[in-house]
Enzyme design. Structure first.
Site, PDB file in Angstrom:
ATOM      1  N   SER A  38       0.836  -1.205   0.000  1.00  0.00           N
ATOM      2  CA  SER A  38       0.000   0.000   0.000  1.00  0.00           C
ATOM      3  C   SER A  38       0.874   1.260   0.000  1.00  0.00           C
ATOM      4  CB  SER A  38      -0.946  -0.052   1.202  1.00  0.00           C
ATOM      5  OG  SER A  38      -1.999   0.865   1.073  1.00  0.00           O
ATOM      6  N   ASP A 184      -5.886  -3.967  -1.936  1.00  0.00           N
ATOM      7  CA  ASP A 184      -4.813  -3.578  -1.025  1.00  0.00           C
ATOM      8  C   ASP A 184      -4.079  -4.797  -0.453  1.00  0.00           C
ATOM      9  OD1 ASP A 184      -3.320  -2.561   1.183  1.00  0.00           O
ATOM     10  OD2 ASP A 184      -4.674  -0.860   1.318  1.00  0.00           O
TER      11      ASP A 184
END
Length: 296
Positions: A38, A184
């Protein structure tokens, strides 16, 4: 001195990483291999592209993160719009603006695809919800019929940063035409220290330093469960972190810079300049403190 670095996810809290890298540069450390999830993936990609902490500070300070909230156009009333985006598109925002911004910043350093960085020196973590497994980019791309060297690094970071329900998942099709939804990396591995563990367990090629936006292991408070909602949140957090925590045992914790960011949420995109500076300062302080006692 050359080291390998692993950066955890954490959204806008990753401003603390700027302070950490400032200290490392001042002490003469340079990164050979980098990995992240991320926001940590974004940081890793920009560092691998050649950005200095000073450049990153200027770049992120000028950035209006709200520009990444690129919702799709709709004729629905505003109060129904976000629910419709979630239901039909699986996210409130497209994520295209984020990817374009990353692509532009990498291009300024002559970086476009994984072919533009030395092989094996950049690892980006994402989550395949359809297959229920961690995806390491670019390593796992052949399973989707994709040539790793031709794959956009900006696209990989976008995949790793697709916060569920906030950004739309990235759709990828394997050679047989089956669709995978990529989100993610923090869903399955927010702190991929394990990615360089093979070198630690066998022969140490160079020191591996991790950067995590949490307190030290002994300072992490237990989950308080008083009702069903608390239990659901604790269940999700446990599933999300259990894979990584097994690698953060005492023997590896000595190589992790713990930066305890507790008062800022990952999606606080309207972060004030004061809070940004406070995060950078916290990153500096914790890294200074860490290096004073670090033995590699």
């Amino acid at each position: 001195m050359k080291i390998d670095g692993v950066f955890a996810g954490g959204g806008v809290r990753a401003f603390a990483f700027i302070g950490a890298t400032q200290v490392l540069e001042e002490k003469g450390y340079t990164f050979e291999r980098l990995a992240g999830t991320s926001a940590g993936a974004l940081f890793s990609a920009l560092l691998k592209a050649g950005y200095t902490s000073h450049e990153l500070n200027d770049m992120l300070n000028e950035l209006n993160v709200a520009e990444f909230m690129d919702g799709r156009k709709t004729i629905l009333p505003f109060k129904w719009m976000k629910w419709a985006q979630l239901y039909f598109n699986l996210g409130m925002y497209k994520g295209d603006a984020l990817e374009q911004w990353i692509d532009e910043k990498l291009a300024k350093k002559g970086i476009k695809t994984f072919a533009d960085v030395p092989e094996g020196t950049l690892k980006i973590i994402a989550s395949d919800l359809s297959r229920g497994q961690i995806v390491v980019l670019p390593d796992d791309l052949p399973a989707y019929g994709i040539i790793p060297e031709k794959f956009s690094i900006a696209r990989a970071v976008r995949m790793s940063s697709s916060i569920p329900y906030f950004f739309e998942p990235v759709k990828v099709y394997n050679p047989s035409g089956k669709k995978s939804y990529i989100v993610d990396g923090g869903v399955l591995s927010n702190f991929p220290l394990w990615i360089f563990m093979k070198d630690i367990n066998q022969k140490i090629v160079r020191p591996v330093l991790g950067f995590r936006l949490t307190p030290d292991l002994d300072e992490i408070p237990p989950h308080e469960i008083k009702n069903g909602i608390d239990m659901f949140q604790s269940l999700f957090e446990t599933m999300r972190k259990a894979h990584d925590v097994r690698y953060i045992v005492k023997e590896h914790a000595k190589n992790i810079v713990f930066i305890p960011v507790t008062d800022v949420k990952a999606t606080d995109f309207d972060l004030s300049e004061e809070k940004k500076e406070a995060l950078i300062l916290l990153g500096r302080e914790r890294t200074h403190k860490f290096l004073k006692k670090w033995v590699y």
